[in-house]
Design an enzyme around this catalytic site. Structure first.
Site, PDB file in Angstrom:
ATOM      1  N   HIS A   1       5.391  72.897   9.274  1.00 40.64           N
ATOM      2  CA  HIS A   1       4.336  74.000   8.812  1.00 40.64           C
ATOM      3  C   HIS A   1       3.563  74.285   7.857  1.00 40.64           C
ATOM      4  CE1 HIS A   1       8.864  74.970   8.708  1.00 40.64           C
ATOM      5  NE2 HIS A   1       8.559  76.241   8.367  1.00 40.64           N
TER       6      HIS A   1
ATOM      7  N   HIS B   1       6.266  83.012  13.772  1.00 37.32           N
ATOM      8  CA  HIS B   1       6.670  81.330  13.199  1.00 37.32           C
ATOM      9  C   HIS B   1       7.154  80.416  13.720  1.00 37.32           C
ATOM     10  CE1 HIS B   1       7.012  79.645   9.290  1.00 37.32           C
ATOM     11  NE2 HIS B   1       8.441  79.572  10.290  1.00 37.32           N
TER      12      HIS B   1
ATOM     13  N   ASN C   1       9.922  71.875   5.239  1.00 31.71           N
ATOM     14  CA  ASN C   1       8.139  72.467   5.795  1.00 31.71           C
ATOM     15  C   ASN C   1       7.544  71.312   6.849  1.00 31.71           C
ATOM     16  OD1 ASN C   1       8.133  74.867   4.449  1.00 31.71           O
ATOM     17  ND2 ASN C   1       7.385  73.832   2.292  1.00 31.71           N
TER      18      ASN C   1
ATOM     19  N   GLU D   1      12.729  74.298  -5.416  1.00 29.71           N
ATOM     20  CA  GLU D   1      11.702  73.044  -4.828  1.00 29.71           C
ATOM     21  C   GLU D   1      10.857  72.333  -5.592  1.00 29.71           C
ATOM     22  OE1 GLU D   1      10.526  75.169  -1.876  1.00 29.71           O
ATOM     23  OE2 GLU D   1       8.857  73.756  -1.246  1.00 29.71           O
TER      24      GLU D   1
ATOM     25  N   GLU E   1      12.982  76.306  14.430  1.00 30.35           N
ATOM     26  CA  GLU E   1      14.108  75.879  12.925  1.00 30.35           C
ATOM     27  C   GLU E   1      15.228  74.410  13.151  1.00 30.35           C
ATOM     28  OE1 GLU E   1      11.908  75.392  10.019  1.00 30.35           O
ATOM     29  OE2 GLU E   1      11.812  78.115  10.396  1.00 30.35           O
TER      30      GLU E   1
ATOM     31  N   ARG F   1      17.051  95.169 -12.776  1.00 24.76           N
ATOM     32  CA  ARG F   1      16.778  93.481 -12.936  1.00 24.76           C
ATOM     33  C   ARG F   1      17.663  92.842 -12.242  1.00 24.76           C
ATOM     34  NH1 ARG F   1      15.518  96.121 -17.958  1.00 24.76           N
ATOM     35  NH2 ARG F   1      13.819  96.493 -18.390  1.00 24.76           N
TER      36      ARG F   1
ATOM     37  N   ARG G   1      13.255  69.729  -1.094  1.00 24.28           N
ATOM     38  CA  ARG G   1      13.196  71.059  -0.821  1.00 24.28           C
ATOM     39  C   ARG G   1      11.975  71.179   0.280  1.00 24.28           C
ATOM     40  NH1 ARG G   1      15.547  77.351  -2.093  1.00 24.28           N
ATOM     41  NH2 ARG G   1      14.693  77.923  -0.476  1.00 24.28           N
TER      42      ARG G   1
ATOM     43  N   LYS H   1      15.222  82.135  -1.378  1.00 29.06           N
ATOM     44  CA  LYS H   1      13.918  82.999  -0.997  1.00 29.06           C
ATOM     45  C   LYS H   1      13.837  83.659   0.007  1.00 29.06           C
ATOM     46  CE  LYS H   1      11.726  78.189  -1.199  1.00 29.06           C
ATOM     47  NZ  LYS H   1      10.450  77.968  -0.136  1.00 29.06           N
TER      48      LYS H   1
ATOM     49  N   HIS I   1       1.239  76.822  10.056  1.00 24.37           N
ATOM     50  CA  HIS I   1       0.923  77.601   9.239  1.00 24.37           C
ATOM     51  C   HIS I   1      -0.710  78.355   9.582  1.00 24.37           C
ATOM     52  CE1 HIS I   1       3.681  78.476   5.919  1.00 24.37           C
ATOM     53  NE2 HIS I   1       4.426  78.576   6.556  1.00 24.37           N
TER      54      HIS I   1
ATOM     55  N   LYS J   1      20.392  73.221   5.556  1.00 29.64           N
ATOM     56  CA  LYS J   1      19.675  73.715   4.265  1.00 29.64           C
ATOM     57  C   LYS J   1      20.886  73.890   3.199  1.00 29.64           C
ATOM     58  CE  LYS J   1      16.565  77.542   3.475  1.00 29.64           C
ATOM     59  NZ  LYS J   1      15.227  78.539   3.369  1.00 29.64           N
TER      60      LYS J   1
HETATM   61  N1  LIG Z   1      13.101  83.186   2.253  1.00 30.33           N
HETATM   62  C1  LIG Z   1      13.228  81.898   2.951  1.00 30.33           C
HETATM   63  O1  LIG Z   1      13.362  81.138   2.523  1.00 30.33           O
HETATM   64  C2  LIG Z   1      12.418  81.929   4.573  1.00 30.33           C
HETATM   65  C3  LIG Z   1      12.609  80.498   6.116  1.00 30.33           C
HETATM   66  C4  LIG Z   1      12.039  81.487   7.072  1.00 30.33           C
HETATM   67  C5  LIG Z   1      11.452  82.287   7.035  1.00 30.33           C
HETATM   68  N2  LIG Z   1      10.927  83.675   6.240  1.00 30.33           N
HETATM   69  C6  LIG Z   1      10.847  85.379   7.082  1.00 30.33           C
HETATM   70  O2  LIG Z   1      11.078  85.424   7.930  1.00 30.33           O
HETATM   71  C7  LIG Z   1      10.233  86.378   8.355  1.00 30.33           C
HETATM   72  C8  LIG Z   1      10.084  86.024  10.195  1.00 30.33           C
HETATM   73  O3  LIG Z   1      11.880  86.539  10.252  1.00 30.33           O
HETATM   74  P1  LIG Z   1      12.408  86.235  11.546  1.00 30.33           P
HETATM   75  O4  LIG Z   1      11.372  85.207  12.770  1.00 30.33           O
HETATM   76  O5  LIG Z   1      13.437  86.487  11.621  1.00 30.33           O
HETATM   77  O6  LIG Z   1      11.702  87.788  12.105  1.00 30.33           O
HETATM   78  P2  LIG Z   1      11.476  89.457  12.217  1.00 30.33           P
HETATM   79  O7  LIG Z   1      12.512  89.547  10.808  1.00 30.33           O
HETATM   80  O8  LIG Z   1      10.417  89.915  12.317  1.00 30.33           O
HETATM   81  O9  LIG Z   1      12.631  89.509  13.694  1.00 30.33           O
HETATM   82  C9  LIG Z   1      12.147  89.445  14.816  1.00 30.33           C
HETATM   83  C10 LIG Z   1      12.076  90.559  15.222  1.00 30.33           C
HETATM   84  O10 LIG Z   1      13.146  90.228  16.268  1.00 30.33           O
HETATM   85  C11 LIG Z   1      14.149  92.174  16.271  1.00 30.33           C
HETATM   86  N3  LIG Z   1      15.638  91.762  15.553  1.00 30.33           N
HETATM   87  C12 LIG Z   1      16.211  91.303  15.032  1.00 30.33           C
HETATM   88  N4  LIG Z   1      17.457  91.285  15.010  1.00 30.33           N
HETATM   89  C13 LIG Z   1      17.658  91.443  16.091  1.00 30.33           C
HETATM   90  C14 LIG Z   1      18.738  91.393  17.118  1.00 30.33           C
HETATM   91  N5  LIG Z   1      19.886  91.078  17.022  1.00 30.33           N
HETATM   92  N6  LIG Z   1      18.365  92.215  18.410  1.00 30.33           N
HETATM   93  C15 LIG Z   1      17.249  92.580  18.343  1.00 30.33           C
HETATM   94  N7  LIG Z   1      16.417  92.939  18.001  1.00 30.33           N
HETATM   95  C16 LIG Z   1      16.332  92.244  16.725  1.00 30.33           C
HETATM   96  C17 LIG Z   1      13.287  92.432  14.451  1.00 30.33           C
HETATM   97  O11 LIG Z   1      13.489  93.905  14.605  1.00 30.33           O
HETATM   98  C18 LIG Z   1      11.352  91.839  14.992  1.00 30.33           C
HETATM   99  O12 LIG Z   1      11.347  93.104  15.952  1.00 30.33           O
HETATM  100  C19 LIG Z   1       8.562  85.778   8.126  1.00 30.33           C
HETATM  101  O13 LIG Z   1       8.740  86.737   7.611  1.00 30.33           O
HETATM  102  C20 LIG Z   1       9.460  84.514   6.924  1.00 30.33           C
HETATM  103  O14 LIG Z   1       8.645  85.051   6.100  1.00 30.33           O
HETATM  104  C21 LIG Z   1      11.787  83.076   5.326  1.00 30.33           C
HETATM  105 ZN   LIG Z   2       9.545  77.886   8.979  1.00 29.94          ZN
END
Ligand SMILES: NC(=O)c1ccc[n+]([C@@H]2O[C@H](COP(=O)([O-])OP(=O)(O)OC[C@H]3O[C@@H](n4cnc5c(N)ncnc54)[C@H](O)[C@@H]3O)[C@@H](O)[C@H]2O)c1
Ligand SMILES: [Zn+2]
Length: 459
Positions: free
Chosen positions: A343, A360, A340, A332, A280, A216, A336, A238, A347, A322
């Site tokens: 987005h 993304h 987007n 949100e 972003e 929890r 917040r 999030k 999306h 942020k």
């Molecule tokens: N929680 C939130 O508010 C929020 C906001 C935006 C995006 N997201 C989420 O984030 C995700 C996308 O994140 P992302 O763009 O970081 O993608 P990701 O986590 O898939 O990373 C991208 C790629 O880079 C690699 N990688 C990571 N760090 C590295 C490094 N230092 N050197 C070499 N390779 C590296 C990873 O293994 C992966 O292959 C999505 O699932 C999305 O839904 C969440």
């Molecule tokens: Zn985003």
């Protein structure tokens, strides 16, 4: 994966307008610098630890940039004599701190080059004697041993376990999440344990949700290693995983104890992933921080070239924006949702092309151009601003339009199930007024939306 779409960054209930000024005006003035009046006058909004040489390098751009953020504070932890002694000291002493102000759940974001070499930063946020590092098979060989070394540095008595997940958005699932719980239970992680997310947004979201739900809720630290995670996903709480019928459909709001951003980790990040994060960064400038957008216009190539001070500044200012938004609207209720921008169109592109084909941030880049085009058609922004948005997106090497496979009908059918639809009307984040202003609204002429879709799609 197709199906119901949850907005990546969530969705919101209310329409409203936001300006860049409204929240940042609340910034508090902070401690004065003991040295260097130039820096003091810059209203540097971070805790900064500098040696003399760095101070000279750092002070001037900060004066030129101006600065703003959720909290204004400054500390230069050295007197002049110490500074002179330190001229040859390594850059690792430089660190910026942005605070996320959420009452008793407030936390710091540490930003700087080489912060993984400062063990005390991590150690002070680990409360119990057991740590579980959640990472993936790509990141582990690069950074896992450094994080373990930092946790154990100085003979620190802590038991460190790690779990390596497969890499990729397609593994952001309940099934893969079970591996985290399995490891936690097998290694007897207790209520006082700490989960550490070491990776990009996928790992951060998954580890965060595991920390929110295991026993929890246990202590949680974010070490984001992609620009996307450093400027966006690691901040704001999030967390979650995808369901086969929709992205980010299962999750929780759960804030970390701290976020540790070591910009050195970006050295190994592929160019395409770096550009994805820049989408972003551009967003924050457009929705609420005109000055930051102008800074990007002068520094985009430095960011893409991974210049340390440009990266630190871009991350700091993104996190400040942020943090401001999250502090005002954590769950949100309205504001917040403005995070987007681009987005909803984005999306649709991600879904329409199948997850993983477009990153993304790439989809957000093209989506932002589409949102700007629609804002221009509505007469809400002028042509000059549209051109500036187009130009910065191009310089960031992001896509400027959706892929040819996307037609008007596929946009419409995917956008119709967007979570921002309320009472049959699609609410969008659109730009309105001078640079740095946006609205979240369903009150627009739908012809403008039609015209934008027709303009960008071949059929
Ligand atoms: N929680 C939130 O508010 C929020 C906001 C935006 C995006 N997201 C989420 O984030 C995700 C996308 O994140 P992302 O763009 O970081 O993608 P990701 O986590 O898939 O990373 C991208 C790629 O880079 C690699 N990688 C990571 N760090 C590295 C490094 N230092 N050197 C070499 N390779 C590296 C990873 O293994 C992966 O292959 C999505 O699932 C999305 O839904 C969440
Ligand atoms: Zn985003």
């Amino acid at each position: 994966m197709k199906g119901v779409e949850s907005s990546e960054d969530g969705f919101s209930q209310e329409a409203g307008q936001t300006t860049g000024q409204s929240l940042t005006q609340k910034a508090e003035s902070g401690e004065k610098a003991e040295v260097c009046p130039q820096v003091a006058s810059a209203r540097l909004q971070s805790s900064t630890f500098l040696n003399c040489k760095e101070l000279a390098n750092f002070a001037i751009p900060m004066v030129a940039d101006g600065s703003k953020g959720s909290k204004v504070r400054m500390q230069i932890r050295a007197n002049s004599a110490q500074i002179l002694d330190n001229v040859a000291a390594p850059l690792k002493e430089e660190m910026t701190v942005v605070d996320v102000d959420l009452g008793d759940r407030s936390y710091p974001i540490y930003i700087g080059k080489g912060l993984l070499n400062q063990p005390e930063l991590l150690q002070k946020h680990v409360h119990g004697k057991k740590v579980l590092i959640v990472t993936n098979v790509t990141i582990a060989p690069l950074y896992l041993s450094r994080v373990i070394a930092a946790l154990k540095d100085g003979g620190n008595n802590v038991e460190v376990e790690s779990v390596l997940l497969p890499d990729g958005e397609q593994h952001k699932s309940m099934e893969v999440l079970m591996k985290v719980y399995d490891k936690a239970i097998e290694t007897r992680m207790d209520r006082r344990c700490t989960f550490i997310a070491l990776g990009g947004g996928v790992i951060g979201d998954m580890c965060g949700y595991a920390a929110a739900s295991y026993l929890r809720g246990v202590n949680f630290i974010q070490i984001p290693t992609t620009l996307m995670a450093q400027v966006d996903s690691s901040v704001g709480g999030k967390t979650g995983v995808n369901h086969p019928l929709g992205k980010n459909m299962i999750g929780a709001f759960y804030q970390p104890e701290c976020v540790l951003v070591d910009t050195e980790t970006l050295d190994t990040l592929p160019d395409r992933e770096l550009a994805s994060g820049v989408a972003e960064v551009i967003k924050y400038g457009l929705i609420r921080d005109a000055e930051f957008f102008e800074w990007q216009e002068g520094n985009m190539e430095r960011v893409l070239a991974r210049d340390t001070s440009a990266l630190v500044y871009a991350i700091k200012r993104s996190c400040e924006n942020k943090a401001d938004v999250v502090a005002a609207d954590e769950k949100e209720a309205g504001l917040r949702a403005t995070l987007n921008l681009g987005h909803t169109f984005g999306h649709a592109i991600e879904t329409g092309t199948g997850y993983g084909n477009w990153l993304h941030g790439e989809a957000v880049g093209a989506g932002t151009i589409m949102a700007a085009d629609m804002s221009l058609r509505l007469g809400w922004i002028d042509e000059d601003l549209f051109k500036r948005i187009f130009s910065i997106t191009k310089r960031a090497k992001l896509p400027l339009e959706p892929p040819p496979s996307m037609d008007v009908q596929s946009f419409k059918s995917i956008m119709a199930v967007d979570k921002k639809v309320a009472d049959g009307a699609l609410r969008l984040i659109l730009l309105k007024g001078p640079l740095g202003n946006c609205v979240f609204t369903a009150d627009y002429d739908v012809k403008a939306l039609e015209d934008t879709l027709r303009h960008f799609c071949k059929s």
